[in-house]
Scaffold this motif. Structure first.
Motif, PDB file in Angstrom:
ATOM      1  N   ASN A  51       0.816  -1.216   0.000  1.00 52.60           N
ATOM      2  CA  ASN A  51       0.000   0.000   0.000  1.00 52.60           C
ATOM      3  C   ASN A  51       0.846   1.260   0.000  1.00 52.60           C
ATOM      4  O   ASN A  51       0.382   2.319   0.401  1.00 52.60           O
ATOM      5  CB  ASN A  51      -0.935   0.003   1.217  1.00 52.60           C
ATOM      6  CG  ASN A  51      -1.971  -1.083   1.121  1.00 52.60           C
ATOM      7  OD1 ASN A  51      -2.385  -1.460   0.042  1.00 52.60           O
ATOM      8  ND2 ASN A  51      -2.383  -1.604   2.262  1.00 52.60           N
ATOM      9  N   THR A  52       2.109   1.149  -0.401  1.00 53.63           N
ATOM     10  CA  THR A  52       2.987   2.319  -0.483  1.00 53.63           C
ATOM     11  C   THR A  52       3.303   2.618  -1.937  1.00 53.63           C
ATOM     12  O   THR A  52       3.380   1.719  -2.765  1.00 53.63           O
ATOM     13  CB  THR A  52       4.303   2.093   0.285  1.00 53.63           C
ATOM     14  OG1 THR A  52       4.968   0.964  -0.264  1.00 53.63           O
ATOM     15  CG2 THR A  52       4.054   1.872   1.759  1.00 53.63           C
ATOM     16  N   TRP A  53       3.467   3.908  -2.231  1.00 52.38           N
ATOM     17  CA  TRP A  53       3.827   4.346  -3.584  1.00 52.38           C
ATOM     18  C   TRP A  53       5.135   5.117  -3.504  1.00 52.38           C
ATOM     19  O   TRP A  53       5.243   6.120  -2.791  1.00 52.38           O
ATOM     20  CB  TRP A  53       2.734   5.231  -4.166  1.00 52.38           C
ATOM     21  CG  TRP A  53       1.479   4.459  -4.494  1.00 52.38           C
ATOM     22  CD1 TRP A  53       1.280   3.112  -4.381  1.00 52.38           C
ATOM     23  CD2 TRP A  53       0.260   5.002  -4.970  1.00 52.38           C
ATOM     24  NE1 TRP A  53       0.007   2.794  -4.774  1.00 52.38           N
ATOM     25  CE2 TRP A  53      -0.639   3.924  -5.141  1.00 52.38           C
ATOM     26  CE3 TRP A  53      -0.161   6.283  -5.284  1.00 52.38           C
ATOM     27  CZ2 TRP A  53      -1.938   4.098  -5.606  1.00 52.38           C
ATOM     28  CZ3 TRP A  53      -1.449   6.460  -5.746  1.00 52.38           C
ATOM     29  CH2 TRP A  53      -2.324   5.377  -5.909  1.00 52.38           C
ATOM     30  N   VAL A  54       6.134   4.647  -4.237  1.00 57.78           N
ATOM     31  CA  VAL A  54       7.453   5.279  -4.239  1.00 57.78           C
ATOM     32  C   VAL A  54       7.581   6.153  -5.486  1.00 57.78           C
ATOM     33  O   VAL A  54       7.270   5.720  -6.592  1.00 57.78           O
ATOM     34  CB  VAL A  54       8.576   4.215  -4.193  1.00 57.78           C
ATOM     35  CG1 VAL A  54       9.941   4.876  -4.236  1.00 57.78           C
ATOM     36  CG2 VAL A  54       8.439   3.358  -2.938  1.00 57.78           C
ATOM     37  N   ALA A  55       8.044   7.385  -5.293  1.00 57.74           N
ATOM     38  CA  ALA A  55       8.217   8.337  -6.396  1.00 57.74           C
ATOM     39  C   ALA A  55       9.600   8.190  -7.006  1.00 57.74           C
ATOM     40  O   ALA A  55      10.588   7.980  -6.304  1.00 57.74           O
ATOM     41  CB  ALA A  55       8.032   9.760  -5.876  1.00 57.74           C
ATOM     42  N   HIS A  56       9.649   8.322  -8.339  1.00 51.73           N
ATOM     43  CA  HIS A  56      10.891   8.260  -9.104  1.00 51.73           C
ATOM     44  C   HIS A  56      10.891   9.418 -10.101  1.00 51.73           C
ATOM     45  O   HIS A  56       9.841   9.738 -10.653  1.00 51.73           O
ATOM     46  CB  HIS A  56      10.989   6.949  -9.890  1.00 51.73           C
ATOM     47  CG  HIS A  56      10.792   5.730  -9.055  1.00 51.73           C
ATOM     48  ND1 HIS A  56      11.822   5.124  -8.381  1.00 51.73           N
ATOM     49  CD2 HIS A  56       9.675   5.012  -8.767  1.00 51.73           C
ATOM     50  CE1 HIS A  56      11.348   4.073  -7.726  1.00 51.73           C
ATOM     51  NE2 HIS A  56      10.057   3.992  -7.936  1.00 51.73           N
ATOM     52  N   PRO A  57      12.036  10.026 -10.363  1.00 53.22           N
ATOM     53  CA  PRO A  57      12.080  11.061 -11.402  1.00 53.22           C
ATOM     54  C   PRO A  57      11.614  10.476 -12.724  1.00 53.22           C
ATOM     55  O   PRO A  57      11.973   9.363 -13.087  1.00 53.22           O
ATOM     56  CB  PRO A  57      13.557  11.452 -11.470  1.00 53.22           C
ATOM     57  CG  PRO A  57      14.114  11.036 -10.154  1.00 53.22           C
ATOM     58  CD  PRO A  57      13.329   9.827  -9.728  1.00 53.22           C
ATOM     59  N   SER A  58      10.789  11.223 -13.433  1.00 59.55           N
ATOM     60  CA  SER A  58      10.269  10.769 -14.718  1.00 59.55           C
ATOM     61  C   SER A  58      11.386  10.765 -15.755  1.00 59.55           C
ATOM     62  O   SER A  58      12.168  11.700 -15.847  1.00 59.55           O
ATOM     63  CB  SER A  58       9.144  11.699 -15.185  1.00 59.55           C
ATOM     64  OG  SER A  58       8.741  11.374 -16.476  1.00 59.55           O
ATOM     65  N   SER A  59      11.462   9.721 -16.559  1.00 59.88           N
ATOM     66  CA  SER A  59      12.507   9.640 -17.580  1.00 59.88           C
ATOM     67  C   SER A  59      12.261  10.611 -18.717  1.00 59.88           C
ATOM     68  O   SER A  59      13.149  10.897 -19.500  1.00 59.88           O
ATOM     69  CB  SER A  59      12.605   8.216 -18.135  1.00 59.88           C
ATOM     70  OG  SER A  59      11.358   7.838 -18.690  1.00 59.88           O
TER      71      SER A  59
END
Length: 195
Positions: free
Chosen positions: A79-87
């Motif tokens: 139930n967690t969402w990890v953010a990543h820089p968009s390519s």
């Protein structure tokens, strides 16, 4: 009285109709973006800036402000969402403040009715910060759901035209000077057509 020949058809119908319902409740398995929808906000993307989630209309926000914001994608785990820089980012500015694996989307729990939607580090100890709800996220048919009772999302206009702070509240009443929004994983239809 039901005929025994109809009974298998009824059972088949129940099984078939339950499968789409189960699929709509599953969490996204691929990388996805988040968009805010509300009055005057038609599917604007969520960005990372200085540890906070912000909603921005890139066609209105000045280039200096946009350069300080990081377009992001999310990946889901439980139930967690990890953010990543968009390519697909236009620049690398701001990426140093967003590690690719240490920023979970969370709901800050403050003492007010207007709390920020922000990001928190993935804890090495496994103990989550109790003032930040980070393991609350799921989707239903592309709509974002949270397991916090009565939680509502709002966009609060900032001093920059086209830029909004993303807030949440468990109060049923709308906050002053805010726009109620719904978060979705579906991009706006016009963006798909134009790209």
């Amino acid at each position: 009285m039901l005929s025994l020949s109809i009974l298998p058809l009824l059972v088949f119908g129940l099984v078939c109709s339950a499968h789409p319902f189960e699929k709509r409740q599953s969490r996204p398995t691929d990388s996805f973006k988040l968009y805010a929808y509300g009055p005057g906000i038609s599917g604007l993307p969520i960005f990372y800036r200085n540890g906070s989630a912000e909603v921005a209309d890139a066609s209105k926000v000045d280039t200096t402000t946009m350069a300080a914001m990081t377009p992001i994608n999310f990946t889901a785990a439980e139930n967690t969402w990890v953010a990543h820089p968009s390519s697909s980012s236009r620049s690398n500015e701001g990426f140093t403040t967003l590690s690719t694996n240490t920023n979970m989307l969370c709901l800050d729990q403050g003492d007010t009715d207007s709390n920020p939607v922000s990001f928190t580090a993935v804890p090495a100890t496994g103990k989550l910060d109790t003032t930040k709800h980070s393991n609350v996220w799921s989707t239903y048919g592309g709509y974002v759901l949270v397991t916090v009772s009565g939680a509502n999302f709002y966009a609060k206009p900032t001093a920059t035209d086209g830029l909004y702070s993303l807030l949440w509240s468990s109060s049923a009443e709308a906050m002053t000077d805010t726009i109620p929004v719904v978060l979705r994983t579906a991009e706006p239809a016009t963006e798909s057509v134009l790209n």
